[in-house]
Design an enzyme around this catalytic site. Structure first.
Site, PDB file in Angstrom:
ATOM      1  N   HIS A 192       0.814  -1.213   0.000  1.00 12.75           N
ATOM      2  CA  HIS A 192       0.000   0.000   0.000  1.00 12.75           C
ATOM      3  C   HIS A 192       0.850   1.266   0.000  1.00 12.75           C
ATOM      4  CE1 HIS A 192      -4.227  -1.607   1.114  1.00 12.75           C
ATOM      5  NE2 HIS A 192      -3.540  -2.516   0.438  1.00 12.75           N
ATOM      6  N   HIS A 204      -2.079 -12.768  -2.165  1.00 14.55           N
ATOM      7  CA  HIS A 204      -3.163 -13.433  -1.456  1.00 14.55           C
ATOM      8  C   HIS A 204      -2.843 -14.884  -1.125  1.00 14.55           C
ATOM      9  CE1 HIS A 204      -6.322 -10.264  -2.884  1.00 14.55           C
ATOM     10  NE2 HIS A 204      -5.363  -9.764  -2.134  1.00 14.55           N
TER      11      HIS A 204
END
Length: 726
Positions: free
Chosen positions: A92, A255
């Site tokens: 991020h 993920h």
């Protein structure tokens, strides 16, 4: 009467109605004066690169490795490992980067400041940064927050069995929020007024909603449609320079680890860090749901565990994606997510905090996009069948994600810099020959000025070459001489026909000089282009009566077409360059705002913007030899005529079009035509701050100062990409 002390003031400095409140459309020149010495706590002359080179990187990594499994009761680690949280923190930090203007990204450590530290997509990353604070504290100035955040993500991957592609330091911290980044015009979190027409995303934005890094994991505006989500994914990842294969690798690789957090309704979550109370000490999103941490944590509102190996690299993500059929369900917080049909996979994944419990694997809508979008599915199935290809693709895509905004490899620091040269790094050959000396420089300047090329041609070509630089992601600039290559040689703003003529003349001089050398000495075309501009500026100053030497440092090299990704460089093409009086119509953005935006990318201050614009006008650098703004009777002379004539009260200006993009100046007494100017030209007399600067250069005693200031600003632009000189 009360004895209580009464403050004589109701408000303090900096409060009250601001100029922008009174005049919302006012030009924001403050973005040209960010990150000054006044906000920097480091000692003057602090050299971060030198400090980083003394850092024991291996020791930092050992400390980070130990932290991964050192779970803290105030924020317990899921599955006993902080790795997934730190991967998200690094992702991020870097993932705000967008190719359109090069802004965003990990450089500067902006995740520490508003608005990023309080974005809805960054919930709980305040805890991640607080967890690594003891390590930052230990190593101090030797490693920046910006570097540490990315390094922590790398170590997190390595600690869970993944081999990373490499790591480069060199991201220097800043000490205040960056006000120059346009994150959108929405005033509500997760709003999406950035779309128009058939879901056309506003440039330069890269995220689908205000406060998100990329896409909504539930699907567009929460609509759980994997195919519609795939369209958003492809658009947003492309806007940060990722192709389909890199996109699939990043999503699947990321993920493979960890989980999302949605233990309860979002109504339990307190204010973000910027709105939290003083007692929270910079933390936010305090939750009243259960303990508020661990198994009770609420972050995205989704409660998803993808794999059976959430703290170990595996191919489990694709095993599950293709191994189950999926049905829509909701998280405990009410968010859309997916689970295997018919109870398949029950109890096959671990619980993050209770070893006696098991859970069912789950997926996000955006995960299913990798199965149901045809192009993504083909890549995903190949990765499923060939896990070594996924590992290779993810390692490279992760490195690109976390280093894309650093610029060329010359800025990379540390022992883990990969040896391989990558096309997205805009490679330039290393200097492999003796450079020209002072005598050669004087000889070449004379030859250039006697070549038949004009001051205007030489100045505009050098400016066109150097002014592609973006301080945001350190791309562009004169080094590499890519102005002679596709796509830059064909850009309208670069006047292809004139450019070809100038390059032909300079290449002839280059060939003759290099052929005459017996010692292996060479001059690059990149150097000659800049030298030609410098020689022209010197001549123009001489024409004005000033003898001045324009600084020149050889050492640029010429890149090849094979080293130049045409599609990647296409985003550097300016829609406007007010310094050359060039403008393509841009809906909703004024020419003057685009000028300031360009100046900020060039790292110019308001005085530098002012002196460069006025100087380039009288030097004749306008695209297409346009007369607009050439407020002088002696073009090619480096005089302050632009400012003198702009501020002449004997001139009356009137718009010449309904769009008010062109103005005519006539004699106030006789009505006789005198000049024509664009919005950018008239801005320097209209905007009160820029007019104050223009008045300095219009003064009767300002001629010499104007020339010196122009040369200093010119030299700055010519060397913006010369990282070897700093």
């Amino acid at each position: 009467m009360s004895n209580e002390s009464k403050c004589p003031f109701k408000h303090t400095a900096g409060e009250g109605t601001s100029n922008r409140d009174w005049w919302p459309g006012q030009l924001n020149l403050k973005i040209l004066h960010q990150h000054s010495r006044l906000s920097d706590p480091m000692a003057e002359g602090f050299d971060y690169a030198a400090e980083f080179k003394t850092l024991d990187l291996a020791a930092v990594k050992r400390d980070l490795q130990a932290l991964m499994t050192d779970s803290q009761p105030w924020w317990p680690a899921d599955f006993g490992h902080y790795g997934p949280l730190f991967i998200r923190m690094a992702w991020h930090s870097a993932g705000t980067y967008r190719i359109a203007d090069g802004r965003g990204g990990a450089g500067g450590g902006q995740q520490r400041f508003a608005p990023l530290n309080s974005w809805p997509d960054n919930v709980s990353l305040d805890k991640a940064r607080r967890l690594i604070w003891p390590i930052k504290q230990k190593y101090g100035r030797k490693i920046s927050w910006a570097d540490l955040i990315i390094l922590t993500g790398n170590v997190a991957l390595e600690s869970m069995g993944f081999k990373t592609f490499g790591f480069a330091g060199g991201r220097q911290d800043v000490w205040e929020p960056e006000d120059n980044v346009y994150w959108g015009s929405e005033t509500t979190w997760l709003d999406d007024q950035r779309y128009s027409g058939d879901r056309e995303l506003e440039n330069p934005l890269g995220a689908v909603q205000m406060g998100l890094i990329y896409v909504n994991p539930e699907g567009p505006n929460g609509n759980p449609d994997p195919l519609a989500a795939a369209r958003d994914i492809r658009e947003t990842f492309a806007r940060m320079a990722m192709d389909d294969e890199e996109t699939v690798a990043l999503i699947a690789g990321g993920h493979t680890f960890g989980k999302t957090h949605g233990a309860g309704p979002a109504t339990h979550v307190g204010p973000e860090p910027e709105a939290a109370g003083l007692e929270e000490q910079g933390l936010g999103w305090k939750s009243s749901f259960g303990t508020g941490v661990g198994g009770d944590a609420i972050t995205s509102g989704l409660e998803v565990i993808w794999t059976t190996t959430p703290t170990r690299w595996s191919n489990d993500f694709f095993d599950h994606l293709f191994g189950y059929e999926w049905e829509l369900t909701t998280s405990p917080a009410g968010a859309h997510q997916w689970r295997p049909k018919a109870g398949a996979g029950a109890d096959s994944v671990p619980d993050p905090h209770d070893p006696n419990k098991r859970r069912t694997p789950s997926m996000l809508t955006t995960d299913l996009s990798l199965r149901f979008d045809p192009a993504y599915e083909a890549i995903s199935r190949r990765f499923h069948e060939h896990p070594e290809q996924l590992a290779e693709a993810f390692s490279r895509a992760w490195f690109k994600l976390t280093h894309r905004d650093m610029g060329p490899r010359a800025r990379y620091l540390g022992p883990e810099v990969p040896a391989e040269e990558l096309i997205w790094q805009d490679p330039i050959p290393a200097v492999n020959h003796p450079l020209i000396d002072a005598q050669d420089i004087q000889q070449l300047k004379g030859q250039i000025l006697n070549s038949g090329l004009s001051v205007a041609q030489l100045v505009s070509t050098a400016w066109a070459s150097a002014s592609t630089f973006r301080g945001s992601d350190k791309r562009g600039g004169a080094n590499g001489a890519r102005i002679r290559l596709a796509p830059q040689k064909d850009w309208e703003v670069n006047q292809p026909q004139q450019l070809a003529q100038v390059l032909q003349g300079l290449e002839a001089l280059q060939s003759a000089f290099n052929s005459a050398q017996s010692t292996g000495k060479r001059v690059s075309l990149a150097d000659l282009i800049v030298l030609g501009g410098c020689a022209a500026v010197e001549l123009a100053a001489k024409n004005a009566g000033y003898s001045i030497s324009v600084p020149f440092a050889p050492g640029r090299m010429d890149a090849s077409q094979e080293q130049t990704d045409v599609e990647s460089f296409a985003v550097l093409e300016p829609v406007a360059d007010g310094f050359r009086n060039y403008l393509k119509p841009v809906s909703g953005i004024t020419a003057e705002a685009l000028l300031v935006d360009r100046a900020q990318l060039l790292t110019l201050t308001a005085p530098q913007l002012t002196v460069l614009l006025g100087g380039l006008r009288v030097l004749g650098a306008n695209v297409g030899q346009s007369p607009h703004g050439v407020f002088t009777s002696r073009p090619g002379t480096l005089s302050n005529d632009f400012f003198v004539n702009l501020l002449d009260m004997g001139t009356q200006w009137k718009p010449q079009s309904e769009a008010r993009d062109l103005y005519e100046g006539s004699d106030r007494a006789t009505g006789q035509y005198k000049w024509s100017g664009t919005r950018v030209d008239l801005l320097l007399g209209s905007n009160s701050q820029l007019r104050a600067l223009a008045e300095v250069y219009a003064a009767a005693d300002a001629g010499e100062q104007f020339v010196k200031d122009f040369v200093a600003a010119w030299d700055k632009v010519m060397n913006l990409d010369r990282f070897d000189l700093r």
